[in-house]
Structures are given as structure tokens and as C-alpha cells.
Scaffold this motif. Structure first.
Motif, PDB file in Angstrom:
ATOM      1  N   PRO B 179       0.807  -1.230   0.000  1.00  0.00           N
ATOM      2  CA  PRO B 179       0.000   0.000   0.000  1.00  0.00           C
ATOM      3  C   PRO B 179       0.835   1.273   0.000  1.00  0.00           C
ATOM      4  N   LYS B 180       2.146   1.151   0.320  1.00  0.00           N
ATOM      5  CA  LYS B 180       2.990   2.337   0.224  1.00  0.00           C
ATOM      6  C   LYS B 180       3.379   2.505  -1.243  1.00  0.00           C
ATOM      7  N   VAL B 181       3.260   3.736  -1.717  1.00  0.00           N
ATOM      8  CA  VAL B 181       3.513   4.027  -3.128  1.00  0.00           C
ATOM      9  C   VAL B 181       4.980   3.741  -3.475  1.00  0.00           C
ATOM     10  N   GLN B 182       5.188   3.050  -4.607  1.00  0.00           N
ATOM     11  CA  GLN B 182       6.546   2.659  -4.988  1.00  0.00           C
ATOM     12  C   GLN B 182       7.100   3.449  -6.188  1.00  0.00           C
ATOM     13  N   GLY B 183       6.234   3.911  -7.074  1.00  0.00           N
ATOM     14  CA  GLY B 183       6.704   4.435  -8.361  1.00  0.00           C
ATOM     15  C   GLY B 183       7.154   5.884  -8.332  1.00  0.00           C
ATOM     16  N   SER B 184       7.195   6.485  -9.518  1.00  0.00           N
ATOM     17  CA  SER B 184       7.635   7.877  -9.646  1.00  0.00           C
ATOM     18  C   SER B 184       6.448   8.829  -9.610  1.00  0.00           C
ATOM     19  N   TYR B 185       6.518   9.760  -8.683  1.00  0.00           N
ATOM     20  CA  TYR B 185       5.430  10.736  -8.519  1.00  0.00           C
ATOM     21  C   TYR B 185       6.050  12.115  -8.302  1.00  0.00           C
ATOM     22  N   ASP B 186       5.213  13.138  -8.312  1.00  0.00           N
ATOM     23  CA  ASP B 186       5.696  14.473  -7.988  1.00  0.00           C
ATOM     24  C   ASP B 186       5.599  14.722  -6.488  1.00  0.00           C
ATOM     25  N   LEU B 187       4.434  14.360  -5.920  1.00  0.00           N
ATOM     26  CA  LEU B 187       4.248  14.462  -4.475  1.00  0.00           C
ATOM     27  C   LEU B 187       3.512  13.210  -4.021  1.00  0.00           C
ATOM     28  N   CYS B 188       3.785  12.789  -2.791  1.00  0.00           N
ATOM     29  CA  CYS B 188       3.060  11.622  -2.268  1.00  0.00           C
ATOM     30  C   CYS B 188       2.526  11.926  -0.875  1.00  0.00           C
ATOM     31  N   GLN B 222       5.205  11.012  12.351  1.00  0.00           N
ATOM     32  CA  GLN B 222       5.740  10.059  11.367  1.00  0.00           C
ATOM     33  C   GLN B 222       5.568   8.624  11.830  1.00  0.00           C
ATOM     34  N   ASN B 223       5.668   8.456  13.130  1.00  0.00           N
ATOM     35  CA  ASN B 223       5.495   7.143  13.720  1.00  0.00           C
ATOM     36  C   ASN B 223       4.054   6.640  13.505  1.00  0.00           C
ATOM     37  N   ILE B 224       3.099   7.542  13.686  1.00  0.00           N
ATOM     38  CA  ILE B 224       1.687   7.171  13.476  1.00  0.00           C
ATOM     39  C   ILE B 224       1.488   6.735  12.025  1.00  0.00           C
ATOM     40  N   ALA B 225       2.047   7.519  11.107  1.00  0.00           N
ATOM     41  CA  ALA B 225       1.904   7.196   9.684  1.00  0.00           C
ATOM     42  C   ALA B 225       2.482   5.813   9.389  1.00  0.00           C
ATOM     43  N   ASN B 226       3.649   5.545   9.949  1.00  0.00           N
ATOM     44  CA  ASN B 226       4.277   4.241   9.706  1.00  0.00           C
ATOM     45  C   ASN B 226       3.452   3.098  10.289  1.00  0.00           C
ATOM     46  N   GLN B 227       2.914   3.339  11.474  1.00  0.00           N
ATOM     47  CA  GLN B 227       2.080   2.312  12.110  1.00  0.00           C
ATOM     48  C   GLN B 227       0.846   2.009  11.252  1.00  0.00           C
ATOM     49  N   ARG B 228       0.248   3.070  10.723  1.00  0.00           N
ATOM     50  CA  ARG B 228      -0.977   2.871   9.931  1.00  0.00           C
ATOM     51  C   ARG B 228      -0.674   2.144   8.627  1.00  0.00           C
ATOM     52  N   LEU B 229       0.473   2.459   8.048  1.00  0.00           N
ATOM     53  CA  LEU B 229       0.858   1.748   6.816  1.00  0.00           C
ATOM     54  C   LEU B 229       1.113   0.264   7.098  1.00  0.00           C
ATOM     55  N   ALA B 230       1.748   0.003   8.254  1.00  0.00           N
ATOM     56  CA  ALA B 230       2.015  -1.395   8.634  1.00  0.00           C
ATOM     57  C   ALA B 230       0.695  -2.121   8.860  1.00  0.00           C
ATOM     58  N   ARG B 231      -0.277  -1.423   9.457  1.00  0.00           N
ATOM     59  CA  ARG B 231      -1.579  -2.034   9.716  1.00  0.00           C
ATOM     60  C   ARG B 231      -2.293  -2.318   8.388  1.00  0.00           C
ATOM     61  N   ALA B 232      -2.116  -1.397   7.417  1.00  0.00           N
ATOM     62  CA  ALA B 232      -2.760  -1.584   6.110  1.00  0.00           C
ATOM     63  C   ALA B 232      -2.269  -2.868   5.443  1.00  0.00           C
ATOM     64  N   VAL B 233      -0.983  -3.148   5.604  1.00  0.00           N
ATOM     65  CA  VAL B 233      -0.441  -4.385   5.024  1.00  0.00           C
ATOM     66  C   VAL B 233      -1.161  -5.585   5.641  1.00  0.00           C
TER      67      VAL B 233
END
Lengths: 262, 375
Positions: B179-188, B222-233
Motif C-alpha cells: 500500500p505504500k507508493v513505490q513508483g515515480s510521482y511528484d508528491l506523495c 511520522q510514527n503514526i503514519a508508519n504504524q498505519r501503513l504497517a496495519r494496512a499491510v
């Protein structure tokens, strides 16, 4: 000297006139049409009638009376190409519901003196009485497809008609799938394209007015629809509608009752 | 504003009000801002002006052949998982006029000047960005390219977003696209309750962002964001075993497995899976001629390998049955695609599963095929 323009005749059988109106609704293209062909017989548009034979006969409506059997045979004799125009002419139309009931009982319910009527017990497509060269489905027909067929005839080429189901048209126009997103029963996956997916794009399910898609997988769609019916027999009624007499819908409507009871 | 040097790779915290100003800046720079909107009880990609146009507080319930909006779960703008619509339509439009010729002294081209739209895509998911990069390989090749696609693609501004609430039909983790974006973007973006964390992916993105008021995110945020991404997985709805792909699908003996007959009974051959797929690229060029045969046009429209007319060639159809067409699609998408374009054709977005009226789950089909051929 300019070549003689091909003559076109437009006939009405048992029908609502909607397909003939689609021709008149061509508006912008009507002048082009009048320039390309000689509209020799079209009572809905003009009482001026030129004698046959005609190159192209466009026939709206289904055969529902003994007189209509005679008339359609004469029209066949009198025309090089016969095009069945619209759902009544291609499958019998809504009036073909009588094929599943007692026509006499209907007549008694509607008319004070049914004894004056001369009618057949069935409403049938033109192709059940005479040989038809081309069928244009739809209730009403898509006027652009009619124009395409006439242009193709004039240019001696195959008409470019869609050969896929309504779903492809629906997705191309970016409509939301009413079956998946709303649970609305939709015949789109088994219905011939050509309408432009008008109904799903307006939030209602396809009711199959362009007739069965010849490649449609009814054995899959019928159980899918019966599983989520909002009332018993809903799928059966959806199939027993404007194209009730079309063989694929007829068979599927029967199957919907059997599957529904399981 | 704090004096912070930002560059590619920097993550800043941007308020949602400032994000609206960023959208306004994009429009001022000539971009058409497009993003998700609620329409007809679904979500479509269309013109947006501000965050107020987005599906706020909307989540989506998705299963095979089933899609529903759920409201009131949060106040966030990107908690939903996209619906049938994909960004494909902006780069590879469903209908394109290719050419028109008119009869004068001879046949003459009718020149039409149409400006190529410049889109800023707002809210591109990891699976969707991967899909765009797959379509790049199809439409922009060293030896030839599709002008419609290429011009639109080169003018693109991409605001990606990390997915925090995967749907039941999602399997991007299996395909390595999210769920974390991998490709080329301008902003994420990573959306938290009151702020966007914005990662800079390009110089264009940096220069746009530099005009806005931002902050460096605290370690806590940043920690919250990382936790939520881990939960999404962990919350990913489906999982596809990709170990023996493409071999599983392309082995000649597997092409005759009984599973193909079984799935062909259920498949409607309606082509919905291909139309909602963000990587499917089949098209048809149709010609039309006016009544007086003085003008002819060629139009390109989306087509599908499920359309029997697609595989019709002179004398017959190379894939006359639903079995043949379904097998073609699945073995191409998860098999032959690799040989053709160097990657599988699937990014795990799950649209083909959600939007199949017959509720065919292609992940389950691959698993069933594997079980059959391994038994």
C-alpha cells in the motif's frame, strides 16, 4: 445523367410508431437521407406515395393479425431488401406477452365487442413470416444505427454494428455498474449493445430492449440475478418484457422460475 | 514559515487548508486538477477544485461482484479504496477520433487542432501508479509510441497517496505495488487526521510545494503514519501466491486444466474486468462513412479480449468460446505479459474482482488452478 436514387419504403405493423419517429428524429441527417435515397412510401411523414417496387423496405411492428400476414408477404414481393426495424419487428415486442397468455381473454377485457376483432393468438417477429435481410433491434431503435445500415447498403459494404454486450458501452461511457454498486438487477451482460447504455447511465438496470446478445451466458447471469431478487419472480419478469418472445430470453425466463424455486 | 531546505525525498507536514492552495497553484499553472468524487453511489475520477469535492469520510466495502459506500467512518479524504473508474481514461481515453478525411478534388485530411489536456492527478494509489508505469511500457516504446498517450503522459503531474484502509478485494502487497507508493510521482501524501505528510518526488513537486506553508513532521506524527501503513499491510483483503507465475499459467499442459471449463460456465464474457483494469489496453479502430460517401472518420475505442469480435479474423474466430477468451485474459495478464513487457500485467488493485457481475475471483481462480495442476 445522375444515377437513379434507391427507393425506400417505411411500413408500420403492430407497434407504437416509436421507431418511425426515430427516423423523423434524425433531424440533422434527415436532409442527407432525403438526398441519398428517394423516400417513396412513408405514411407517417408524408401522404405522397410513389408506386413500388422499392429497393429498401423498413418494417416496424410485429405480425398480430391475419391481414398483416398477407401484407408482409406483399411487401417482401415488392422489395429488394427487407429490414426489420425495432424490437416489435425483430422479436414481437411487448405485445408478444399475449403469446404466454390467452389472447381472447385479453380481447374480452379490453373491448366491449371483441367479436369485431380479427387477430392472431400470437405476436411474432417479421422473420417468422417472411425472409428478412437485416434486423435492427431496439425499443426504439438507435437512429444512428439505422442510418449506418442504410449507408452500408448504399455503399455495398457490411454495416458496422456492435457485436458485444451493453457492458462494454456502459464502461466506455464511464457509467457506474448498477448491478455491482447498487444491487439493481441488470440484463446488460446478456443484452446486445447499440443503445449506448442509456439506462445504466441513468441509474436503472438494463431491461434488455435491444434483445439478447447472441453470445450471452444466461446460465451464469440468471442464477446471479435470482440470488438477490427483491421479490420472488423478479428475474423472470425482467426477462419477460419487451423481448419476451426472443428465444434466448424466453428460455432464460423459464429457467429463472426454476432457479428461483430452488 | 520555518526556514527548511526541502528537496527530493524530504517529507513535510502540510495542513489540509494549505493543500487546497496547492491545488489552486496547480490550476494557475495550467493543470486540470482531477481526483475522486462521489457519484451515483460510487467513486469516479473527475474535475475537482478543492478537498471539499472529495469523498470525505467515505470508505468502501468491496467483495467479488459487490461494491458499497460506507459513510461517517472518519473525516478523512482518502480512506476509501477506488471504484471501477481508473486514471487510464485520462491517458488512454475510451474514445479518440484518429482522423477524418473529406472528398474535395481528392481525399483531404481534415485537420483538427485540439490542445492536449494537462492533468494533475490527485490521489493516485500505489497500485494505480504501477498500472500507469505498465501502460507506459505499452504505449511509449523505443521504436514507436502512441501520440495521444505520450503527450498526455508527459504533461502529467502526479499526487500519489499511500493507502491506509485496503478493501476486501485488494492484493497489492502480493504484487509488490503498495500500500505504500513505490513508483515515480511528484508528491506523495499520507493522510493523518489533521495533516498530510507530503513526500517530495520530483523537482516540479518541490518547487510547487515551496510556495506553501509547511512544517517538518514530528517523529510522533511520522510514527503514526508508519504504524498505519504497517496495519494496512495486515488488513489486505486478499493474497495471491505469485511464486510460480508466469509458469503456472503458460505451461502448455496447464492450458488444458479442467478449471478453465469450470470458470467458463460462470464467466459472462461481458468484458467488465478488462474495462475496469488499469493496465488492459485493447482497442478497436472503427471506420464510419457518411451517407453521401464524401466524408470518412476513424475512431479508436476501448475494446476487450472478451468481445468475440475482437478475436475474429477472416474466416473465423481464433477464440470462439468463453473458455478460450477467459483463459486468454488470465494467462496474458498473469503470464505472457511478463515475456512481452518484462512485468506481470496485474498490480493487485482488485477491480476485476469487485466489478465482475458473476463474482469471479481471479485470485481464487489462480489458486484453484494451482491446486489442480499440483495434485
Amino acid at each position: 445523367m445522375a444515377a437513379k436514387k434507391p427507393t425506400v419504403a417505411v411500413y408500420k405493423f403492430s407497434s407504437c410508431d416509436g421507431c418511425q419517429l426515430s427516423l423523423l428524429n434524425l433531424e440533422d441527417e434527415l436532409l442527407d437521407l432525403a438526398g441519398a435515397v428517394d423516400i417513396a412510401y412513408f405514411l407517417e411523414a408524408s401522404r405522397a406515395v410513389k408506386p413500388g417496387p422499392y429497393d429498401i423496405a423498413l418494417v416496424e411492428g410485429s405480425v398480430t393479425t391475419p391481414h398483416e400476414i398477407e401484407r408482409i408477404r406483399e411487401i417482401r414481393e415488392d422489395a429488394r431488401f427487407v429490414i426489420a426495424l425495432g424490437t416489435c419487428a425483430t422479436s414481437g415486442g411487448i405485445q408478444a406477452l399475449r403469446n404466454f397468455a390467452d389472447a381472447e381473454e385479453y380481447a374480452r377485457a379490453v373491448y366491449d365487442h371483441p367479436e369485431y376483432l380479427e387477430y392472431l393468438n400470437t405476436a411474432t417477429p417479421i422473420s417468422e413470416t417472411i425472409k428478412v435481410d437485416l434486423e435492427i433491434w431496439g425499443c426504439p431503435v438507435n437512429k444512428h444505427l439505422v442510418l449506418e445500415c442504410i449507408a452500408a447498403l448504399l455503399q455495398n459494404r457490411k454495416p458496422n454494428l456492435p457485436q458485444y454486450s451493453v457492458c462494454l458501452e456502459c464502461k466506455r461511457r464511464g457509467a457506474v455498474c448498477v448491478l455491482v454498486a447498487h444491487g439493481t438487477p441488470c440484463l446488460g451482460p446478456v443484452t446486445q449493445a447499440g443503445c449506448g447504455a442509456i439506462c445504466p447511465a441513468n441509474g436503472r438496470g438494463c431491461y434488455g430492449c435491444f434483445g439478447p446478445w447472441p453470445q450471452g451466458n444466461f446460465d451464469s447471469l440468471v442464477p446471479t440475478l435470482t440470488a438477490t431478487e427483491r421479490f420472488p419472480g423478479e428475474t423472470h419478469l425482467l426477462l419477460r418484457n419487451f423481448n419476451a418472445h426472443a428465444p434466448a430470453f424466453r428460455k432464460a425466463a423459464e429457467a429463472a422460475l426454476t432457479v428461483g424455486k430452488k | 514559515m520555518l526556514d527548511i531546505t526541502i528537496s527530493r525525498g524530504t517529507t513535510v507536514a502540510l495542513s489540509k487548508a494549505e493543500f487546497d492552495l496547492l491545488l489552486a497553484d496547480l490550476r494557475e499553472n495550467g493543470y486540470q486538477t482531477v481526483g475522486p468524487r462521489v457519484q451515483d453511489e460510487s467513486i469516479v475520477y473527475a474535475d475537482i477544485q478543492t478537498l471539499a469535492d472529495l469523498p470525505r469520510g467515505v470508505q468502501t466495502e468491496q467483495e467479488a461482484g459487490h461494491f458499497r459506500l460506507m459513510r461517517g467512518a472518519s473525516n478523512n479524504y482518502f480512506d476509501f479504496i477506488p471504484a471501477a473508474d481508473s486514471w487510464k481514461k485520462f491517458l488512454f481515453p475510451p474514445r479518440v477520433d484518429l482522423l477524418t478525411v473529406r472528398k474535395g478534388k481528392g481525399w483531404e485530411y481534415v485537420e483538427t487542432e485540439t490542445a492536449t489536456p494537462r492533468y494533475a492527478l490527485v490521489g493516485v494509489r500505489g497500485c494505480e501508479l504501477a498500472a500507469i508505469e505498465i501502460q507506459d511500457k505499452i504505449f511509449i516504446r523505443p521504436d514507436f509510441y502512441d501520440p495521444t498517450y505520450r503527450l498526455r503522459r508527459e504533461g502529467l503531474f502526479i499526487i500519489a497517496v499511500n493507502c491506509l484502509h485496503p478493501a476486501g478485494t485488494c492484493f497489492c502487497t502480493s504484487m509488490g505495488t503498495g500500500p505504500k507508493v513505490q513508483g515515480s510521482y511528484d508528491l506523495c501524501l499520507t493522510e493523518l487526521d489533521d495533516v498530510f505528510l507530503v513526500e517530495i518526488g520530483s523537482e516540479l513537486g518541490r518547487s510547487l510545494l515551496s510556495k506553501r506553508k509547511y512544517d517538518l513532521p514530528s517523529a510522533f506524527v511520522q510514527n503514526i503514519a508508519n504504524q498505519r501503513l504497517a496495519r494496512a499491510v495486515q488488513e489486505m483483503g486478499r493474497s495471491l501466491d505469485t511464486r510460480d507465475l508466469p509458469g503456472l499459467l503458460t505451461e502448455p499442459e496447464n492450458l488444458e486444466a479442467a478449471r478453465w471449463d469450470e470458470v467458463a460456465k460462470r464467466c459472462l464474457s461481458c468484458g467488465n474486468c478488462t474495462q475496469v483494469c488499469p493496465t488492459c489496453f485493447c482497442w478497436d479502430a472503427t471506420d464510419s462513412v457518411n451517407l453521401s460517401a464524401t466524408q470518412a472518420s476513424r475512431t479508436r475505442v476501448w475494446d476487450s479480449c472478451f468481445n468475440p469480435a475482437y478475436s475474429y479474423v477472416f474466416g473465423g474466430n481464433t477464440r470462439p468460446t468463453i473458455r478460450a477468451r477467459y483463459r486468454q485474459w488470465l494467462t496474458h495478464k498473469f503470464g505472457a505479459w511478463k515475456e512481452q513487457f518484462g512485468t506481470l500485467g496485474c498490480t493487485g488493485c482488485g477491480r476485476c474482482i469487485t466489478w465482475c457481475p458473476a463474482k469471479i475471483d481471479h485470485v481464487a481462480e489462480i489458486a484453484a488452478l494451482r491446486e489442480e495442476v499440483n495434485s
